[in-house]
Structures are given as C-alpha cells and as structure tokens.
Design an enzyme around this catalytic site. Structure first.
Site, PDB file in Angstrom:
ATOM      1  N   ARG A   1       0.835  -1.200   0.000  1.00 56.71           N
ATOM      2  CA  ARG A   1       0.000   0.000   0.000  1.00 56.71           C
ATOM      3  C   ARG A   1       0.874   1.256   0.000  1.00 56.71           C
ATOM      4  O   ARG A   1       2.041   1.216   0.364  1.00 56.71           O
ATOM      5  CB  ARG A   1      -0.908   0.000   1.238  1.00 56.71           C
ATOM      6  CG  ARG A   1      -1.807  -1.234   1.372  1.00 56.71           C
ATOM      7  CD  ARG A   1      -2.802  -1.386   0.278  1.00 56.71           C
ATOM      8  NE  ARG A   1      -3.838  -0.352   0.407  1.00 56.71           N
ATOM      9  CZ  ARG A   1      -4.778  -0.148  -0.477  1.00 56.71           C
ATOM     10  NH1 ARG A   1      -4.833  -0.880  -1.551  1.00 56.71           N
ATOM     11  NH2 ARG A   1      -5.663   0.789  -0.301  1.00 56.71           N
ATOM     12  N   CYS A   2       0.257   2.361  -0.380  1.00 59.45           N
ATOM     13  CA  CYS A   2       0.902   3.665  -0.390  1.00 59.45           C
ATOM     14  C   CYS A   2       1.516   3.949   0.989  1.00 59.45           C
ATOM     15  O   CYS A   2       0.882   3.668   1.999  1.00 59.45           O
ATOM     16  CB  CYS A   2      -0.156   4.709  -0.725  1.00 59.45           C
ATOM     17  SG  CYS A   2       0.452   6.396  -0.761  1.00 59.45           S
ATOM     18  N   PRO A   3       2.737   4.410   1.030  1.00 56.95           N
ATOM     19  CA  PRO A   3       3.593   4.932  -0.033  1.00 56.95           C
ATOM     20  C   PRO A   3       4.636   3.933  -0.516  1.00 56.95           C
ATOM     21  O   PRO A   3       5.580   4.324  -1.207  1.00 56.95           O
ATOM     22  CB  PRO A   3       4.265   6.117   0.653  1.00 56.95           C
ATOM     23  CG  PRO A   3       4.510   5.618   2.045  1.00 56.95           C
ATOM     24  CD  PRO A   3       3.271   4.788   2.355  1.00 56.95           C
TER      25      PRO A   3
END
Length: 81
Positions: free
Chosen positions: A12-14
């Site tokens: 997942r981000c980042p």
C-alpha cells in the site's frame, strides 16, 4: 520493455513509490523502470513522483485479474532523466 521491474503488488501507499525510488537510485539516465502495483494510488503517485524528481512518466496500463493467473492492478513505466 522496461530495463527493470519493481514488483510492489500487495503493498500500500507509499511503499510502491519508496520501492521505485530505491530501485532508481544510481541508475543512469534513460533507464526505464516498470512498477507493478495493486494499490490504486500508485497509478497517480508514480507520475507525481516523476514530476517531482524530473523523470518521465511513459505509460500506465491497467491489468485486469485473470482467475488463477494474475492479481490485476497497474503497470506504471517511468524513464529516468
């Protein structure tokens, strides 16, 4: 075809952008890297990273999941400058 592949599927981000930055470090200008990601934010975050770092966003391609073969997501290709 890209010179290097960053497999960030499932992250997942980042993390996809962090993995891209780590892979790009020390590579010469003109090198193409493709980031594979299942995180929808990566299709926006990777081009933004390119703009901030002066690199070129080459393409974003959506991959549709095929049962038993692929998890889907996006392939985002950048060219280092």
């Amino acid at each position: 075809m890209a010179d290097a592949l960053v497999d960030a599927r499932g992250l997942r981000c980042p993390l996809p952008v962090i993995r891209l930055a780590a892979a790009a470090k020390g590579l010469p200008a003109g090198t193409e890297l493709t980031v594979l990601s299942t995180d929808p934010a990566a299709r926006l975050d990777v081009p933004a990273w390119c703009r901030m770092r002066g690199h070129e966003h080459v393409a974003t391609v959506e991959h549709v999941a095929v049962p038993g073969d692929d998890v889907g997501g996006w392939a985002v290709t950048v060219r280092l400058r």
